[in-house]
Scaffold this motif. Structure first.
Motif, PDB file in Angstrom:
ATOM      1  N   GLU A 148       0.827  -1.206   0.000  1.00 38.45           N
ATOM      2  CA  GLU A 148       0.000   0.000   0.000  1.00 38.45           C
ATOM      3  C   GLU A 148       0.863   1.259   0.000  1.00 38.45           C
ATOM      4  O   GLU A 148       0.475   2.284  -0.567  1.00 38.45           O
ATOM      5  N   ARG A 151       1.459   2.041  -3.401  1.00 42.19           N
ATOM      6  CA  ARG A 151       0.257   2.638  -4.018  1.00 42.19           C
ATOM      7  C   ARG A 151       0.126   4.107  -3.619  1.00 42.19           C
ATOM      8  O   ARG A 151      -0.329   4.938  -4.408  1.00 42.19           O
ATOM      9  N   SER A 154       2.376   5.829  -5.791  1.00 43.35           N
ATOM     10  CA  SER A 154       1.780   5.893  -7.122  1.00 43.35           C
ATOM     11  C   SER A 154       0.826   7.074  -7.240  1.00 43.35           C
ATOM     12  O   SER A 154       0.851   7.822  -8.225  1.00 43.35           O
ATOM     13  N   ARG A 155      -0.013   7.287  -6.219  1.00 44.93           N
ATOM     14  CA  ARG A 155      -0.948   8.415  -6.238  1.00 44.93           C
ATOM     15  C   ARG A 155      -0.192   9.743  -6.242  1.00 44.93           C
ATOM     16  O   ARG A 155      -0.583  10.699  -6.923  1.00 44.93           O
ATOM     17  N   LYS A 479       1.618   0.491  -9.178  1.00 42.86           N
ATOM     18  CA  LYS A 479       0.493  -0.316  -8.720  1.00 42.86           C
ATOM     19  C   LYS A 479       0.729  -1.790  -9.023  1.00 42.86           C
ATOM     20  O   LYS A 479       0.391  -2.667  -8.214  1.00 42.86           O
ATOM     21  N   ARG A 480       1.322  -2.071 -10.186  1.00 44.66           N
ATOM     22  CA  ARG A 480       1.628  -3.471 -10.526  1.00 44.66           C
ATOM     23  C   ARG A 480       2.673  -4.038  -9.571  1.00 44.66           C
ATOM     24  O   ARG A 480       2.563  -5.182  -9.104  1.00 44.66           O
ATOM     25  N   ASP A 483       1.039  -4.834  -6.220  1.00 48.10           N
ATOM     26  CA  ASP A 483       0.304  -6.106  -6.216  1.00 48.10           C
ATOM     27  C   ASP A 483       1.265  -7.279  -6.056  1.00 48.10           C
ATOM     28  O   ASP A 483       0.977  -8.235  -5.324  1.00 48.10           O
TER      29      ASP A 483
END
Length: 933
Positions: A148, A151, A154-155, A479-480, A483
């Motif tokens: 997270e 992520r 990423s944002r 994001k990849r 995951d």
């Protein structure tokens, strides 16, 4: 209810864990509105100290108080797990990466070490009585958390806040890495301060600028406390608005300095009468050039204009090395000066660098000074004491060094302004916290978020080798990677190749080898902890709710509060918190910092083993956390005495509630005696004050109100007055049941008041109270104190009675000191008054003696006042006269009152008539009738 907290508390902890108390509390309160407290993570290294104890107990009190307010208040503890301190511990055992372990094996050992430290700290935190979800904490090294965090990055990338830069950053030579602002502390340092002359490339033209002539050499004089940066000099800066003078400076020839510093410079150089040849504004010197004394080729270097140049110290001309200072970097970039430095990350200068090639940076000051002296460029040298940035871990001086790093830009896309707006929408406790963090955010440089570490969350981005820019699909790639990390851990990135993530143009990209700053780890807790532990609380966009409260030490305005603010604003344009509470640091009772060398360290483990956790918790609540928090053995002993006062008060309540069944024996408020109705109203008033203090997070006020209530309202007044009624009346008499009813109300309320603070004690009391106690005290909300609709003794009358009681106590003390009486029951008292004072005293009638706890008492009109009566000015402004005398009546063997009728009853020659009546009523619950006291 027994003493011996240190022995009993561990057993209670075992019981809490056996019954799954935290889970029960969470389940029982789940339907309430949520109160989100986000725990700032302690670092997973070493045992907890007293500062940790203060921090975690304050948090626990806030969460428990929130439940009293009717909230569902989960407490998810967390730990900060990545970073250098753990790497250093692992290196002690296995050496650096590559010695005995490869990078993946090294990270596995780091994870193992962190888990061991967490287990140790968790035991100590639990011992403090902190009720939290200890079995399901968030850890910054959990794959879900790490994923997270990527992520979150990423944002932030998608919002345009991440940039690449070759900028000077704080660099620790011992860490081998850049440091965040929060990892820098300032200590005194002694440095060489040198004045150096840079010779003009065209002295004749420069003289003409000053309105004079001659081709004699002219030198620009600079002053610096970092001789090691001289080899990286690329320019010299002046302030365009300041006045500069060309001066004949004795043996040093023609030099240029700021006119405002001329006198100080001349004095420093030992020049008595410097001769000013000309004067210009700094702007007139822009683009003049000089040569560096170490440059054999004599390349020209420029004079630049910058507002950062001041008259605070030196010469008014600033040696500018863009690779080694923020101001230097900024002015260099603005003027197209290359950011170059011969200093490597190891602290060693590149071989072949004049004077310093191959030398370690901490060893070059003297070689630089000697070389300047040999070149005739050294004007002056001395030692200089100043405040200098140091590494908070190693306590060693830092250097400013330009390195290629990744930054969160403060101004590139409006992050600074958005953050300042968010600060204004946040409640800061104490209020000065807002100014503190506002100033820091307003002035801070871009945040360097990349680190050159092994143990950390990867800066999982692909960089174009041709221009060092981010891959255009970086947000999606992150994001990849996230995951993959969530599924397979960090090695999903570290063990991969560029081709695993992209196919097109793979040959033009490389993986970024850096890790994220650990402050980015903890700064992402507002989002990542919810994903790890409370995924059901995320909104439709996968975002976490805003926290109601953050709480940490005052150093975190530049640490966790700020990193959390920046990540949250960068990803979702709002602060992660609604309110922020700051507490001070612990010191000894003389104000000295805790130090093993001073022998003043107080370990929480020692306190819990000797005095008990509740005494430590009471000390935390009694301390005004807005400043420094003093602790010592002496202070803890005083707190232990205060604890005993509270405990003994409750023991009194419990002992007199024996056999009381609320379902059968409770008396309705309007049927209570007058003093009991008054006690209920005082209970409600005190609870309102305590609720307000909890709401304002002013726990020291809670402590003061609680202690005062036990010592004054109860111990010195109400409970003292009640003793006669409780001990002499029949068990089932209405007057005794009235007292017991109020004692239960007091106990119900008080147990809730102390639950956030004295958690072990509250739990023990709760289980001993009459009535259904199946649900824990930590599930309860504030007690609804019942209040009578009226009182035969009016409110103003109680003020008169209270004031008169204090006056009578002083008069009786005078008799006692004179040996006239032993106790108050040896006295008869007559009070002479008129107006409201007389009316209040007369309301109690014959029961006035129970109010004063004397054998006899009466209210008399002022007109009957004898000459021997003593005048007393009451606190409420009224005046009464007191006539107190030793009674001549015999003492009742049962109630100890001296009454005229003792001995007049043949069947009970040692008792007074009242006690005989009460004994007779033991069976049917009748006995003496009381109305007021």
């Amino acid at each position: 209810m027994q003493a011996g907290l240190a022995v009993r508390e561990p057993k209670m902890l075992e019981q809490w864990e056996a019954e799954g108390l935290y889970a029960k509390i969470d389940a029982a309160t789940a339907s309430r509105p949520d109160y989100w407290f986000v725990d700032g993570p302690p670092y997973a290294n070493g045992d907890i100290h007293i500062g940790h104890a203060v921090n975690k107990v304050l948090k626990d009190m806030i969460v428990k108080a929130a439940r009293l307010d009717g909230f569902h208040a989960p407490f998810t503890p967390g730990w900060d797990c990545h970073g250098l301190p753990i790497e250093l511990q692992v290196e002690k055992k296995f050496g650096k990466v590559g010695d005995k372990l490869n990078a993946a094996e090294f990270r596995a050992e780091c994870r193992k070490y962190a888990n061991e430290q967490i287990a140790r700290q968790r035991v100590d935190f639990k011992r403090l009585g902190v009720l939290a979800d200890w079995e399901k904490p968030y850890l910054t090294m959990q794959p879900k958390f790490e994923a997270e965090q990527l992520r979150v990055l990423s944002r932030i990338v998608a919002n345009g806040h991440v940039t690449r830069g070759f900028k000077p950053v704080h660099w620790c030579l011992d860490c081998g890495s850049s440091l965040a602002e929060a990892e820098v502390e300032y200590q005194d340092k002694t440095s060489f301060a040198i004045d150096v002359g840079f010779t003009s490339t065209d002295s004749a033209a420069l003289a003409a600028v000053f309105g004079t002539s001659g081709d004699a050499s002219i030198r620009f004089l600079i002053w610096t406390t970092t001789p090691w940066t001289i080899p990286a000099n690329k320019a010299t800066s002046v302030n365009p608005e300041l006045d500069y003078v060309l001066v004949e400076m004795g043996e040093y020839g023609r030099v240029i300095v700021a006119e405002g510093l001329l006198e100080a410079c001349a004095k420093r150089y030992g020049v008595v009468s410097p001769n000013v040849l000309g004067r210009v504004k700094g702007a007139a010197l822009e683009r003049q050039t000089y040569t560096h004394p170490f440059d054999a080729e004599g390349a020209a270097k420029p004079i630049l204009c910058g507002d950062h140049v001041t008259l605070d110290a030196g010469t008014g001309l600033v040696h500018t090395a863009p690779a080694h200072g923020v101001d230097d970097y900024n002015i260099g970039i603005a003027n197209g000066i290359p950011v170059e430095s011969p200093l490597m990350g190891t602290g060693v200068y590149v071989a072949g660098t004049p004077v310093v090639g191959g030398l370690y940076v901490r060893k070059v000051d003297e070689p630089v000074i000697n070389a300047l002296r040999e070149a005739g460029a050294l004007i002056h040298v001395t030692k200089f004491d100043h405040s200098y940035p140091h590494c908070w871990r190693h306590k060693t001086p830092l250097i400013f060094r330009a390195t290629p790093q990744w930054f969160m830009s403060m101004d590139g896309n409006g992050l600074r302004q958005q953050a300042l707006v968010a600060i204004g929408k946040t409640e800061w406790i104490p209020g000065w916290g807002e100014d503190r963090i506002r100033g820091m955010v307003g002035e801070r440089p871009d945040w360097c978020i990349s680190r050159q570490r092994t143990w950390g969350v990867p800066m999982a981005i692909l960089v174009d080798k041709r221009n060092q820019t981010l891959h255009p699909d970086s947000a999606a790639l992150l994001k990849r990677v996230a995951d993959a990390v969530e599924a397979d851990g960090l090695e999903a990135w570290f063990g991969s190749s560029v081709g695993d993530w992209i196919s097109a143009d793979a040959e033009h990209y490389e993986k970024c080898p850096d890790t994220l700053d650990v402050w980015f780890d903890s700064g992402s807790v507002h989002q990542c902890s919810f994903v790890s532990v409370h995924p059901d609380k995320l909104d439709a966009d996968g975002l976490a709710p805003q926290a109601d409260m953050y709480l940490e030490g005052s150093d975190q305005h530049r640490g966790w509060f700020q990193s959390s603010l920046l990540t949250s604003v960068a990803m979702r344009s709002r602060a992660p918190y609604k309110a922020v509470l700051t507490h001070g640091f612990t010191v000894d009772e003389k104000g000295n910092k805790m130090s093993k060398s001073l022998g003043n360290v107080v370990a929480p483990q020692t306190v819990t083993k000797t005095l008990g956790a509740d005494v430590l918790r009471l000390w935390v609540s009694a301390s005004d956390y807005s400043g420094e928090i003093a602790i010592s053995d002496n202070l803890l002993k005083r707190i232990a005495d205060a604890y005993r006062r509270i405990r003994n008060t409750v023991r009194y309540l419990l002992s007199n509630l024996h056999g009381f069944d609320p379902a059968q024996h409770r008396v309705e408020p309007d049927q209570l005696l007058s003093i009991d109705r008054w006690a209920l109203s005082e209970l409600a008033r005190t609870q309102d004050e305590i609720k307000a203090a909890y709401a304002a997070k002013q726990f020291h006020q809670v402590y003061q109100l609680l202690h005062n209530y036990c010592a004054v309202d109860l111990g010195s007044l109400y409970l003292d007055v009640l003793k006669d009624r409780l001990y002499t009346l029949p068990e089932a008499s209405p007057a005794r049941r009235s007292a017991q009813t109020v004692l239960l109300h007091i106990a119900e309320a008080m147990t809730r008041w102390i639950a956030p603070i004295l958690s072990f004690t509250a739990d023990e009391i709760w289980k001993l109270l009459p009535g259904d106690r199946a649900q824990s005290v930590f599930i309860q909300t504030w007690y609804p104190v019942p209040v009578a609709s009226s009182n035969p003794v009016a409110g103003d009358d109680w003020a008169s009675l209270l004031a008169a009681r204090e006056a009578v106590k002083k008069e009786l003390e005078t008799l006692r000191a004179a040996g006239t009486i032993g106790s108050a029951l040896d006295a008869d008292v007559a009070i002479y008054a008129d107006g409201a004072a007389f009316d209040a005293l007369n309301t109690l009638g014959d029961e006035l003696r129970f109010w004063f706890i004397t054998s006899g008492a009466s209210a008399q009109p002022l007109s009957l006042k004898p000459a021997t009566a003593s005048v007393a000015k009451l606190e409420n402004g009224q005046t009464i006269w007191i006539a107190a005398t030793a009674t001549t009546a015999d003492k009742c063997g049962r109630c100890w009152h001296r009454r005229p009728d003792v001995g007049s009853h043949a069947a009970h020659p040692a008792l007074c008539g009242r006690c005989i009546e009460n004994i007779a009523g033991m069976g049917d619950g009748a006995g003496e009738v009381r109305l007021h006291v």
